[in-house]
Design a protein around this motif. Structure first.
Motif, PDB file in Angstrom:
ATOM      1  N   ARG A 271       0.835  -1.203   0.000  1.00 23.67           N
ATOM      2  CA  ARG A 271       0.000   0.000   0.000  1.00 23.67           C
ATOM      3  C   ARG A 271       0.873   1.258   0.000  1.00 23.67           C
ATOM      4  NH1 ARG A 271      -5.054  -1.805   0.434  1.00 23.67           N
ATOM      5  NH2 ARG A 271      -5.372  -3.817   1.479  1.00 23.67           N
ATOM      6  N   ALA A 272       0.342   2.294  -0.656  1.00 13.58           N
ATOM      7  CA  ALA A 272       1.118   3.522  -0.865  1.00 13.58           C
ATOM      8  C   ALA A 272       1.540   4.184   0.440  1.00 13.58           C
ATOM      9  CB  ALA A 272       0.298   4.501  -1.710  1.00 13.58           C
ATOM     10  N   HIS A 273       0.699   4.106   1.471  1.00 10.72           N
ATOM     11  CA  HIS A 273       1.014   4.789   2.729  1.00 10.72           C
ATOM     12  C   HIS A 273       1.926   3.961   3.636  1.00 10.72           C
ATOM     13  CE1 HIS A 273      -2.453   2.249   3.782  1.00 10.72           C
ATOM     14  NE2 HIS A 273      -1.960   2.241   5.005  1.00 10.72           N
ATOM     15  N   GLU A 274       2.253   2.738   3.218  1.00  6.33           N
ATOM     16  CA  GLU A 274       3.120   1.893   4.045  1.00  6.33           C
ATOM     17  C   GLU A 274       4.548   1.823   3.501  1.00  6.33           C
ATOM     18  OE1 GLU A 274       0.761  -1.708   4.259  1.00  6.33           O
ATOM     19  OE2 GLU A 274      -0.030  -1.082   6.217  1.00  6.33           O
ATOM     20  N   ILE A 275       4.860   2.665   2.528  1.00 12.71           N
ATOM     21  CA  ILE A 275       6.225   2.771   2.002  1.00 12.71           C
ATOM     22  C   ILE A 275       6.950   3.877   2.758  1.00 12.71           C
ATOM     23  CG2 ILE A 275       7.611   3.288  -0.032  1.00 12.71           C
ATOM     24  CD1 ILE A 275       5.333   2.161  -1.732  1.00 12.71           C
ATOM     25  N   LYS A 276       8.135   3.571   3.247  1.00  8.38           N
ATOM     26  CA  LYS A 276       8.882   4.506   4.090  1.00  8.38           C
ATOM     27  C   LYS A 276       9.893   5.278   3.254  1.00  8.38           C
ATOM     28  CE  LYS A 276      12.067   4.604   8.038  1.00  8.38           C
ATOM     29  NZ  LYS A 276      12.842   3.754   8.998  1.00  8.38           N
ATOM     30  N   ILE A 277       9.953   6.588   3.469  1.00 11.65           N
ATOM     31  CA  ILE A 277      10.948   7.430   2.807  1.00 11.65           C
ATOM     32  C   ILE A 277      12.216   7.458   3.659  1.00 11.65           C
ATOM     33  CG2 ILE A 277      11.466   9.769   2.013  1.00 11.65           C
ATOM     34  CD1 ILE A 277       8.496  10.141   1.495  1.00 11.65           C
ATOM     35  N   CYS A 278      13.362   7.202   3.039  1.00 12.74           N
ATOM     36  CA  CYS A 278      14.653   7.146   3.737  1.00 12.74           C
ATOM     37  C   CYS A 278      15.597   8.228   3.196  1.00 12.74           C
ATOM     38  CB  CYS A 278      15.288   5.774   3.559  1.00 12.74           C
ATOM     39  SG  CYS A 278      14.237   4.404   4.102  1.00 12.74           S
ATOM     40  N   GLN A 279      16.695   8.411   3.906  1.00 10.33           N
ATOM     41  CA  GLN A 279      17.694   9.402   3.489  1.00 10.33           C
ATOM     42  C   GLN A 279      18.700   8.829   2.507  1.00 10.33           C
ATOM     43  OE1 GLN A 279      17.461  12.661   4.364  1.00 10.33           O
ATOM     44  NE2 GLN A 279      15.537  11.974   5.306  1.00 10.33           N
ATOM     45  N   ALA A 280      18.823   7.524   2.502  1.00  5.05           N
ATOM     46  CA  ALA A 280      19.776   6.856   1.608  1.00  5.05           C
ATOM     47  C   ALA A 280      19.388   5.384   1.530  1.00  5.05           C
ATOM     48  CB  ALA A 280      21.201   7.022   2.136  1.00  5.05           C
ATOM     49  N   VAL A 281      20.146   4.611   0.748  1.00  3.45           N
ATOM     50  CA  VAL A 281      19.918   3.172   0.694  1.00  3.45           C
ATOM     51  C   VAL A 281      20.437   2.587   1.993  1.00  3.45           C
ATOM     52  CG1 VAL A 281      20.469   1.014  -0.457  1.00  3.45           C
ATOM     53  CG2 VAL A 281      20.044   3.070  -1.803  1.00  3.45           C
ATOM     54  N   GLU A 282      19.510   2.260   2.874  1.00  5.33           N
ATOM     55  CA  GLU A 282      19.897   1.763   4.192  1.00  5.33           C
ATOM     56  C   GLU A 282      18.947   0.655   4.598  1.00  5.33           C
ATOM     57  OE1 GLU A 282      17.480   5.141   6.708  1.00  5.33           O
ATOM     58  OE2 GLU A 282      19.573   5.569   6.182  1.00  5.33           O
ATOM     59  N   GLY A 283      19.494  -0.515   4.819  1.00  5.69           N
ATOM     60  CA  GLY A 283      18.673  -1.625   5.262  1.00  5.69           C
ATOM     61  C   GLY A 283      18.041  -2.375   4.109  1.00  5.69           C
ATOM     62  N   GLU A 284      17.347  -3.432   4.474  1.00  6.20           N
ATOM     63  CA  GLU A 284      16.756  -4.348   3.514  1.00  6.20           C
ATOM     64  C   GLU A 284      15.603  -3.700   2.749  1.00  6.20           C
ATOM     65  OE1 GLU A 284      16.792  -8.849   4.487  1.00  6.20           O
ATOM     66  OE2 GLU A 284      14.762  -8.129   4.951  1.00  6.20           O
ATOM     67  N   ASN A 285      15.493  -4.056   1.472  1.00  3.61           N
ATOM     68  CA  ASN A 285      14.393  -3.594   0.612  1.00  3.61           C
ATOM     69  C   ASN A 285      14.346  -2.072   0.474  1.00  3.61           C
ATOM     70  OD1 ASN A 285      13.732  -6.261   0.397  1.00  3.61           O
ATOM     71  ND2 ASN A 285      11.805  -6.131   1.526  1.00  3.61           N
ATOM     72  N   THR A 286      15.487  -1.414   0.532  1.00  2.00           N
ATOM     73  CA  THR A 286      15.559   0.035   0.311  1.00  2.00           C
ATOM     74  C   THR A 286      16.223   0.285  -1.039  1.00  2.00           C
ATOM     75  OG1 THR A 286      15.782   0.389   2.695  1.00  2.00           O
ATOM     76  CG2 THR A 286      16.295   2.246   1.255  1.00  2.00           C
ATOM     77  N   PHE A 287      15.596   1.136  -1.858  1.00  2.00           N
ATOM     78  CA  PHE A 287      16.077   1.334  -3.221  1.00  2.00           C
ATOM     79  C   PHE A 287      15.985   2.809  -3.601  1.00  2.00           C
ATOM     80  CE2 PHE A 287      13.754  -2.664  -2.793  1.00  2.00           C
ATOM     81  CZ  PHE A 287      14.744  -3.588  -3.102  1.00  2.00           C
ATOM     82  N   ALA A 288      16.747   3.173  -4.601  1.00  2.00           N
ATOM     83  CA  ALA A 288      16.684   4.521  -5.168  1.00  2.00           C
ATOM     84  C   ALA A 288      15.654   4.548  -6.295  1.00  2.00           C
ATOM     85  CB  ALA A 288      18.057   4.932  -5.688  1.00  2.00           C
ATOM     86  N   PHE A 289      14.802   5.550  -6.276  1.00  2.00           N
ATOM     87  CA  PHE A 289      13.784   5.735  -7.314  1.00  2.00           C
ATOM     88  C   PHE A 289      13.881   7.154  -7.867  1.00  2.00           C
ATOM     89  CE2 PHE A 289      12.151   2.412  -4.568  1.00  2.00           C
ATOM     90  CZ  PHE A 289      11.557   1.508  -5.447  1.00  2.00           C
ATOM     91  N   THR A 290      13.371   7.322  -9.067  1.00  2.00           N
ATOM     92  CA  THR A 290      13.269   8.654  -9.665  1.00  2.00           C
ATOM     93  C   THR A 290      11.820   9.121  -9.598  1.00  2.00           C
ATOM     94  OG1 THR A 290      15.092   8.213 -11.174  1.00  2.00           O
ATOM     95  CG2 THR A 290      13.613  10.026 -11.754  1.00  2.00           C
ATOM     96  N   ILE A 291      11.631  10.357  -9.135  1.00  2.00           N
ATOM     97  CA  ILE A 291      10.270  10.918  -9.051  1.00  2.00           C
ATOM     98  C   ILE A 291       9.824  11.337 -10.452  1.00  2.00           C
ATOM     99  CG2 ILE A 291       8.829  12.745  -8.086  1.00  2.00           C
ATOM    100  CD1 ILE A 291      10.824  12.893  -5.745  1.00  2.00           C
ATOM    101  N   GLU A 292       8.705  10.786 -10.910  1.00  2.00           N
ATOM    102  CA  GLU A 292       8.189  11.125 -12.237  1.00  2.00           C
ATOM    103  C   GLU A 292       6.968  12.040 -12.181  1.00  2.00           C
ATOM    104  OE1 GLU A 292       7.755   7.948 -14.979  1.00  2.00           O
ATOM    105  OE2 GLU A 292       9.850   7.335 -14.787  1.00  2.00           O
ATOM    106  N   GLN A 293       6.226  11.962 -11.102  1.00  2.00           N
ATOM    107  CA  GLN A 293       5.071  12.855 -10.936  1.00  2.00           C
ATOM    108  C   GLN A 293       4.912  13.181  -9.459  1.00  2.00           C
ATOM    109  OE1 GLN A 293       1.341  11.606 -12.765  1.00  2.00           O
ATOM    110  NE2 GLN A 293       2.455  10.329 -14.220  1.00  2.00           N
ATOM    111  N   ILE A 294       4.456  14.403  -9.170  1.00  2.00           N
ATOM    112  CA  ILE A 294       4.088  14.800  -7.818  1.00  2.00           C
ATOM    113  C   ILE A 294       2.651  15.289  -7.884  1.00  2.00           C
ATOM    114  CG2 ILE A 294       4.520  16.333  -5.874  1.00  2.00           C
ATOM    115  CD1 ILE A 294       7.438  16.444  -6.700  1.00  2.00           C
TER     116      ILE A 294
END
Length: 347
Positions: A271-294
């Motif tokens: 679910r969209a509200h259960e995704i955590k925003i991080c400061q960097a790639v830290e810990g399991e299942n953390t990835f870098a994404f590119t913002i395409e729309q706000i």
């Protein structure tokens, strides 16, 4: 068993093939428009006839194709609240209520349900002079006065605007407490299903694809269709790497799971509200994404993001009051798709 339904009926663009049972309480039937929800209710009420199958209400057979049983609607004693309430336009409020009364003491019944549904001052008015909420109360009073064996509500708020809908919903919750029988509540709105129902049957293209408690449906849906109808926006096809790891092929990320995979699954969701925003790639299942729309809502912010070479975007949503960042489209954002919030799904 209060209600048993096992029927088939050829519809214009699919075969209605439903099977479910209601033991007690309120059963929600959740599905998109045109999936067969209303047709199912009409078959139970006797307005439509299944091609084959069996319908039993409180041990009384309403329909049995093999035994050639097909009780007419007036003998089924089913209370059916239509989407448009189906009041008789040429009858005033009290005449509409009395149209469903079979008891000898008709005046006493009229007085009782006029008071329960707060219709005393409206009894001489016609449906055209009533608001949507008042029309619904009259329709419910007519149903209650007929003392049905089951109450079926077909999209009870679809004809109301948002403001009136909330007011009528509060009233309906109180009214339903007066009914001691079982209830079928049909809706395409997951919030209504969650607020009113105990169990949920998910209907898709004429078939029940999930039957579960409302808690399980929203916390851990089992099928892709159930997940979509429960409001989840993020899904990806998966390939199993090992018993704790899957490749989410549409997102192009490799995800670790907290428990071993038990079964054959085709999709994963979060679910969209259960995704955590991080400061960097830290810990399991953390990835870098590119913002395409706000996308800015009244009270929330939605980021549509994509991993490198990902085919599908992921939706991330959070409360606007807690966001103090200056991220822009094309910026990089780090997100954690926690294994505790992921759910595996069958097709």
């Amino acid at each position: 068993m209060a209600l048993e339904v096992k029927i088939k009926k050829k519809c214009s663009n699919f075969m209605l093939n439903v099977e479910f049972a209601l033991q007690n309480g309120i059963l929600g039937v959740l599905g998109a428009s045109g999936c067969g929800k209303s047709m199912t209710l009409k078959c139970i009420a006797g307005i439509e006839t299944p091609d084959e199958g069996r319908i039993v209400l409180n041990d009384r057979v309403l329909f049995d194709s093999e035994k050639k049983i097909n009780l007419p609607p007036q003998r089924r004693n089913v209370g059916y609240l239509f989407q448009n309430y189906a009041l008789f336009p040429h009858m005033n409020v009290e005449e509409n209520i009395l149209a469903g009364v079979r008891a000898k003491n008709r005046q006493a019944v009229l007085d009782r349900y006029s008071e329960i549904f707060h219709l005393q001052d409206l009894r001489k008015l016609y449906p055209r002079n009533l608001s949507g909420g008042q029309q619904q109360r009259v329709a419910l009073a007519r149903i209650f006065a007929s003392e049905p064996d089951i109450l079926m509500l077909d999209e009870p708020f679809s004809a109301l605007d948002d403001f009136l809908k909330w007011q009528v919903e509060i009233e309906l919750r109180d009214i339903l407490k007066l009914y001691t029988g079982n209830i079928l509540f049909v809706s395409h709105n997951r919030d209504e299903i969650y607020r009113f129902c105990d169990e949920v049957a998910v209907l898709s293209q004429g078939r029940v694809t999930a039957f579960t408690t409302k808690k399980n449906l929203f916390e851990k849906p089992q099928t892709l269709e159930a997940s979509k109808l429960s409001g989840c926006k993020n899904h990806s096809r998966i390939v199993e790497i090992d018993e704790y790891t899957v490749q989410a092929t549409d997102w192009n990320v490799t995800l670790k799971l907290p428990v071993p995979i038990a079964g054959k699954y085709s999709y994963i969701g979060i679910r969209a509200h259960e995704i955590k925003i991080c400061q960097a790639v830290e810990g399991e299942n953390t990835f870098a994404f590119t913002i395409e729309q706000i996308i800015e809502n009244i009270f929330s912010i939605i980021f549509m993001v994509r991993a490198q070479n990902g085919m599908a975007m992921i939706r991330v949503e959070f409360d606007k009051a807690y966001w103090h960042n200056d991220k822009q489209v094309s910026d990089t954002i780090y997100l954690q798709l926690s294994g505790s919030h992921l759910f595996l799904l069958t097709q």
